[in-house]
Enzyme design. Structure first.
Site, PDB file in Angstrom:
ATOM      1  CE  LYS A 177      18.233 -12.716  34.110  1.00 36.87           C
ATOM      2  NZ  LYS A 177      17.500 -11.635  33.421  1.00 36.87           N
TER       3      LYS A 177
ATOM      4  CB  SER B  25      20.613 -10.782  31.338  1.00 33.26           C
ATOM      5  OG  SER B  25      19.315 -10.962  30.804  1.00 33.26           O
TER       6      SER B  25
END
EC number: 3.4.21.88
Length: 207
Positions: free
Chosen positions: A168, A130
């Site tokens: 993230k 990710s």
């Protein structure tokens, strides 16, 4: 100093090469893989012989604590100071991130990898792709400074609703928080509340 067997010399040379390249010694598993020994007890036996012959010193209370006493010409190795940083395997709600319940192992990092005190730093193994467009790859170890706040654009470790840690990019927006992957094929995560566990301050990749 007493002469080494062929296998002991292979192990000693690998330890020296690793110390020179990384600033800290290899693990027993890494030594075994490098010289073709599947049994950790066999590796421990060879390390004991190296210690008896005066080539290394070990501290049984610390992981990877192998100190090279001398090189072939009698010159001491300039071994960089290391700190042992907790590697977090899981995240448990309601307790500190570095609590014993969460720690899988301790990983030695050269001191220059961190700019704050050891107790403020932890490591998280990255799983998945990710964050690949930020240069954070599957299998990397991210070095994280414990903190509970973040600024827009920071790469953070946050706790998900499933009590899992995720890496993230953080954004606080008008009605929610956005956890943005650095992968154009993935969608952002929108949350009403987010628990920040720390800010990513570095990355370590084993080749």
């Amino acid at each position: 100093m007493r002469e080494l067997t062929k296998r002991q010399n292979e192990i000693f040379e690998y330890i020296k090469q690793t110390v020179h390249a990384k600033g800290y010694p290899p693990s027993v598993r890494e030594i075994g893989e490098a010289v073709g020994l599947a049994s950790s007890s066999t590796v421990h036996g060879h390390l004991s012989r190296l210690e008896e012959k005066g080539y290394i010193r070990r501290d049984p209370t610390k992981p990877r604590a192998i100190e090279i006493v001398t090189e072939q010409l009698g010159e001491p190795i300039n071994m960089e100071e290391t700190i042992h940083v907790p590697v977090i395997g899981k995240v448990t709600a309601g307790i500190p991130i570095t609590a014993v319940e969460n720690v899988e192992e301790y990983f030695p990092l050269p001191e220059h990898f961190t700019s704050t005190h050891n107790s403020d730093i932890f490591i998280l193994n990255v799983v998945g792709n990710s964050m690949i467009e930020a240069g954070i790859l599957d299998g990397d170890k991210v070095i994280v400074r414990s903190q509970t706040i973040a600024e827009n654009g920071d790469i953070i470790v946050a706790m998900t609703e499933e009590n899992e840690a995720t890496v993230k990019r953080f954004f606080k927006e008008k009605a929610h928080y956005r956890l943005q992957p650095e992968n154009s094929s993935m969608d952002p995560i929108y949350l009403d509340q987010v628990t920040v566990l720390g800010k990513v301050v570095g990355l370590f990749r084993e080749m």
